[in-house]
Design a protein around this motif. Structure first.
Motif, PDB file in Angstrom:
ATOM      1  N   PHE A   1       0.803  -1.227   0.000  1.00 42.76           N
ATOM      2  CA  PHE A   1       0.000   0.000   0.000  1.00 42.76           C
ATOM      3  C   PHE A   1       0.837   1.280   0.000  1.00 42.76           C
ATOM      4  CE2 PHE A   1      -2.289  -3.357   2.305  1.00 42.76           C
ATOM      5  CZ  PHE A   1      -3.211  -3.647   1.312  1.00 42.76           C
ATOM      6  N   GLU A   2       1.928   1.261  -0.734  1.00 40.31           N
ATOM      7  CA  GLU A   2       2.738   2.466  -0.886  1.00 40.31           C
ATOM      8  C   GLU A   2       2.231   3.267  -2.086  1.00 40.31           C
ATOM      9  OE1 GLU A   2       5.010   3.521   1.341  1.00 40.31           O
ATOM     10  OE2 GLU A   2       4.313   1.781   2.469  1.00 40.31           O
ATOM     11  N   ARG A   3       2.503   4.549  -2.083  1.00 38.28           N
ATOM     12  CA  ARG A   3       2.048   5.461  -3.137  1.00 38.28           C
ATOM     13  C   ARG A   3       2.479   4.959  -4.518  1.00 38.28           C
ATOM     14  NH1 ARG A   3       4.460  11.229  -4.484  1.00 38.28           N
ATOM     15  NH2 ARG A   3       6.255  10.093  -3.754  1.00 38.28           N
ATOM     16  N   GLY A   4       1.528   4.931  -5.455  1.00 42.46           N
ATOM     17  CA  GLY A   4       1.795   4.552  -6.832  1.00 42.46           C
ATOM     18  C   GLY A   4       2.021   3.069  -7.056  1.00 42.46           C
ATOM     19  N   GLN A   5       1.851   2.268  -6.047  1.00 39.29           N
ATOM     20  CA  GLN A   5       2.136   0.841  -6.121  1.00 39.29           C
ATOM     21  C   GLN A   5       0.863   0.050  -6.386  1.00 39.29           C
ATOM     22  OE1 GLN A   5       5.018  -0.698  -3.216  1.00 39.29           O
ATOM     23  NE2 GLN A   5       3.363  -2.009  -2.476  1.00 39.29           N
ATOM     24  N   ASN A   6       0.968  -1.008  -7.197  1.00 38.30           N
ATOM     25  CA  ASN A   6      -0.126  -1.956  -7.382  1.00 38.30           C
ATOM     26  C   ASN A   6       0.172  -3.181  -6.540  1.00 38.30           C
ATOM     27  OD1 ASN A   6      -1.601  -0.488  -9.325  1.00 38.30           O
ATOM     28  ND2 ASN A   6      -0.216  -1.170 -10.928  1.00 38.30           N
ATOM     29  N   ASP A   7      -0.732  -3.515  -5.633  1.00 41.27           N
ATOM     30  CA  ASP A   7      -0.566  -4.682  -4.774  1.00 41.27           C
ATOM     31  C   ASP A   7      -1.545  -5.762  -5.217  1.00 41.27           C
ATOM     32  OD1 ASP A   7       1.377  -3.629  -2.799  1.00 41.27           O
ATOM     33  OD2 ASP A   7      -0.231  -2.219  -2.390  1.00 41.27           O
ATOM     34  N   VAL A   8      -1.099  -7.013  -5.182  1.00 40.73           N
ATOM     35  CA  VAL A   8      -1.919  -8.142  -5.599  1.00 40.73           C
ATOM     36  C   VAL A   8      -2.041  -9.106  -4.425  1.00 40.73           C
ATOM     37  CG1 VAL A   8      -2.124 -10.087  -7.198  1.00 40.73           C
ATOM     38  CG2 VAL A   8      -1.166  -7.906  -7.995  1.00 40.73           C
ATOM     39  N   PHE A   9      -3.274  -9.533  -4.142  1.00 39.42           N
ATOM     40  CA  PHE A   9      -3.544 -10.445  -3.033  1.00 39.42           C
ATOM     41  C   PHE A   9      -4.437 -11.565  -3.523  1.00 39.42           C
ATOM     42  CE2 PHE A   9      -3.011  -6.188  -1.445  1.00 39.42           C
ATOM     43  CZ  PHE A   9      -2.025  -6.366  -0.484  1.00 39.42           C
ATOM     44  N   GLU A  10      -4.299 -12.722  -2.915  1.00 39.93           N
ATOM     45  CA  GLU A  10      -5.179 -13.848  -3.195  1.00 39.93           C
ATOM     46  C   GLU A  10      -6.059 -14.048  -1.976  1.00 39.93           C
ATOM     47  OE1 GLU A  10      -4.695 -18.556  -4.024  1.00 39.93           O
ATOM     48  OE2 GLU A  10      -3.402 -17.200  -5.162  1.00 39.93           O
ATOM     49  N   VAL A  11      -7.381 -13.972  -2.183  1.00 42.52           N
ATOM     50  CA  VAL A  11      -8.335 -14.178  -1.095  1.00 42.52           C
ATOM     51  C   VAL A  11      -9.361 -15.210  -1.540  1.00 42.52           C
ATOM     52  CG1 VAL A  11      -8.042 -11.839  -0.166  1.00 42.52           C
ATOM     53  CG2 VAL A  11      -9.852 -12.290  -1.823  1.00 42.52           C
ATOM     54  N   GLU A  12     -10.024 -15.808  -0.579  1.00 48.31           N
ATOM     55  CA  GLU A  12     -11.061 -16.794  -0.879  1.00 48.31           C
ATOM     56  C   GLU A  12     -12.336 -16.420  -0.156  1.00 48.31           C
ATOM     57  OE1 GLU A  12      -9.987 -20.866  -0.298  1.00 48.31           O
ATOM     58  OE2 GLU A  12      -7.958 -20.543  -1.068  1.00 48.31           O
ATOM     59  N   GLY A  13     -13.452 -16.667  -0.831  1.00 44.80           N
ATOM     60  CA  GLY A  13     -14.740 -16.421  -0.207  1.00 44.80           C
ATOM     61  C   GLY A  13     -15.853 -17.041  -1.021  1.00 44.80           C
TER      62      GLY A  13
ATOM     63  N   VAL B   1      -9.933  -0.979  -6.807  1.00 46.06           N
ATOM     64  CA  VAL B   1      -9.741  -2.389  -6.486  1.00 46.06           C
ATOM     65  C   VAL B   1     -10.259  -3.178  -7.678  1.00 46.06           C
ATOM     66  CG1 VAL B   1     -10.391  -4.293  -4.960  1.00 46.06           C
ATOM     67  CG2 VAL B   1     -10.021  -2.002  -4.017  1.00 46.06           C
ATOM     68  N   LEU B   2      -9.467  -4.127  -8.157  1.00 47.51           N
ATOM     69  CA  LEU B   2      -9.864  -4.999  -9.254  1.00 47.51           C
ATOM     70  C   LEU B   2      -9.923  -6.417  -8.716  1.00 47.51           C
ATOM     71  CD1 LEU B   2     -10.455  -5.350 -12.299  1.00 47.51           C
ATOM     72  CD2 LEU B   2      -7.999  -5.740 -12.602  1.00 47.51           C
ATOM     73  N   ILE B   3     -11.086  -7.049  -8.834  1.00 49.19           N
ATOM     74  CA  ILE B   3     -11.285  -8.426  -8.371  1.00 49.19           C
ATOM     75  C   ILE B   3     -11.343  -9.326  -9.604  1.00 49.19           C
ATOM     76  CG2 ILE B   3     -12.804 -10.008  -7.114  1.00 49.19           C
ATOM     77  CD1 ILE B   3     -11.874  -7.900  -5.218  1.00 49.19           C
ATOM     78  N   THR B   4     -10.483 -10.338  -9.634  1.00 50.72           N
ATOM     79  CA  THR B   4     -10.497 -11.312 -10.719  1.00 50.72           C
ATOM     80  C   THR B   4     -10.721 -12.697 -10.132  1.00 50.72           C
ATOM     81  OG1 THR B   4      -8.109 -11.656 -10.671  1.00 50.72           O
ATOM     82  CG2 THR B   4      -8.910  -9.916 -12.108  1.00 50.72           C
ATOM     83  N   SER B   5     -11.439 -13.512 -10.888  1.00 51.59           N
ATOM     84  CA  SER B   5     -11.698 -14.878 -10.465  1.00 51.59           C
ATOM     85  C   SER B   5     -11.877 -15.731 -11.717  1.00 51.59           C
ATOM     86  CB  SER B   5     -12.969 -14.933  -9.610  1.00 51.59           C
ATOM     87  OG  SER B   5     -13.220 -16.255  -9.178  1.00 51.59           O
ATOM     88  N   PRO B   6     -11.257 -16.914 -11.765  1.00 53.70           N
ATOM     89  CA  PRO B   6     -11.401 -17.765 -12.947  1.00 53.70           C
ATOM     90  C   PRO B   6     -12.875 -18.059 -13.252  1.00 53.70           C
ATOM     91  CG  PRO B   6      -9.749 -18.663 -11.462  1.00 53.70           C
ATOM     92  CD  PRO B   6     -10.427 -17.538 -10.738  1.00 53.70           C
ATOM     93  N   GLY B   7     -13.252 -17.927 -14.501  1.00 51.07           N
ATOM     94  CA  GLY B   7     -14.610 -18.245 -14.922  1.00 51.07           C
ATOM     95  C   GLY B   7     -15.621 -17.141 -14.664  1.00 51.07           C
ATOM     96  N   MET B   8     -15.171 -16.001 -14.142  1.00 57.79           N
ATOM     97  CA  MET B   8     -16.078 -14.883 -13.881  1.00 57.79           C
ATOM     98  C   MET B   8     -15.472 -13.616 -14.484  1.00 57.79           C
ATOM     99  SD  MET B   8     -17.124 -15.596  -9.913  1.00 57.79           S
ATOM    100  CE  MET B   8     -18.274 -14.259  -9.871  1.00 57.79           C
ATOM    101  N   PRO B   9     -16.323 -12.697 -14.916  1.00 56.25           N
ATOM    102  CA  PRO B   9     -15.765 -11.442 -15.429  1.00 56.25           C
ATOM    103  C   PRO B   9     -15.100 -10.632 -14.313  1.00 56.25           C
ATOM    104  CG  PRO B   9     -18.182 -11.398 -15.464  1.00 56.25           C
ATOM    105  CD  PRO B   9     -17.770 -12.754 -15.005  1.00 56.25           C
ATOM    106  N   ASP B  10     -14.061  -9.894 -14.684  1.00 57.95           N
ATOM    107  CA  ASP B  10     -13.396  -9.018 -13.715  1.00 57.95           C
ATOM    108  C   ASP B  10     -14.367  -7.962 -13.225  1.00 57.95           C
ATOM    109  OD1 ASP B  10     -11.162 -10.470 -14.352  1.00 57.95           O
ATOM    110  OD2 ASP B  10     -10.128  -8.843 -15.396  1.00 57.95           O
TER     111      ASP B  10
END
Length: 100
Positions: free
Chosen positions: A37-49, A75-84
């Motif tokens: 979460f630093e300025r200008g940075q893109n962070d990527v996380f894997e979450v489940e729900g 925030v961009l959420i991606t998941s296999p088989g579903m649209p972003d």
């Protein structure tokens, strides 16, 4: 944006709909390195729900640490088989600016 990063703990909750019922996850702490979460940075996380169709999200922080203020672009959420799904924030999460 100057000072846009945060050192606070950031949490994400996903909200969805499954079989006509509103569903949500517990708040999930987002962390994968010591310097997220630093300025200008893109962070990527894997979450489940298991929430069915994603409807909206809640993202926030616990206002801890000296540099807690945070400007969140999106925030961009991606998941296999579903649209972003893109959630645009473009706002401060701060007790001093924006929604404080």
């Amino acid at each position: 944006i100057k000072g846009a990063g945060t050192d606070a703990n950031v949490f994400l909750t996903l909200f969805g709909e499954f079989n006509g019922l509103i569903t949500k996850t517990k708040p999930m702490k987002l962390e994968n390195s010591t310097n997220n979460f630093e300025r200008g940075q893109n962070d990527v996380f894997e979450v489940e729900g298991a929430i069915g169709n994603l409807r909206h999200i809640y993202i926030g922080h616990d206002n801890t640490n000296l540099e807690a203020d945070w400007h969140l672009q999106e925030v961009l959420i991606t998941s296999p088989g579903m649209p972003d799904k893109q959630f645009v924030a473009n706002r401060w999460l701060s007790t001093k600016e924006g929604d404080g």
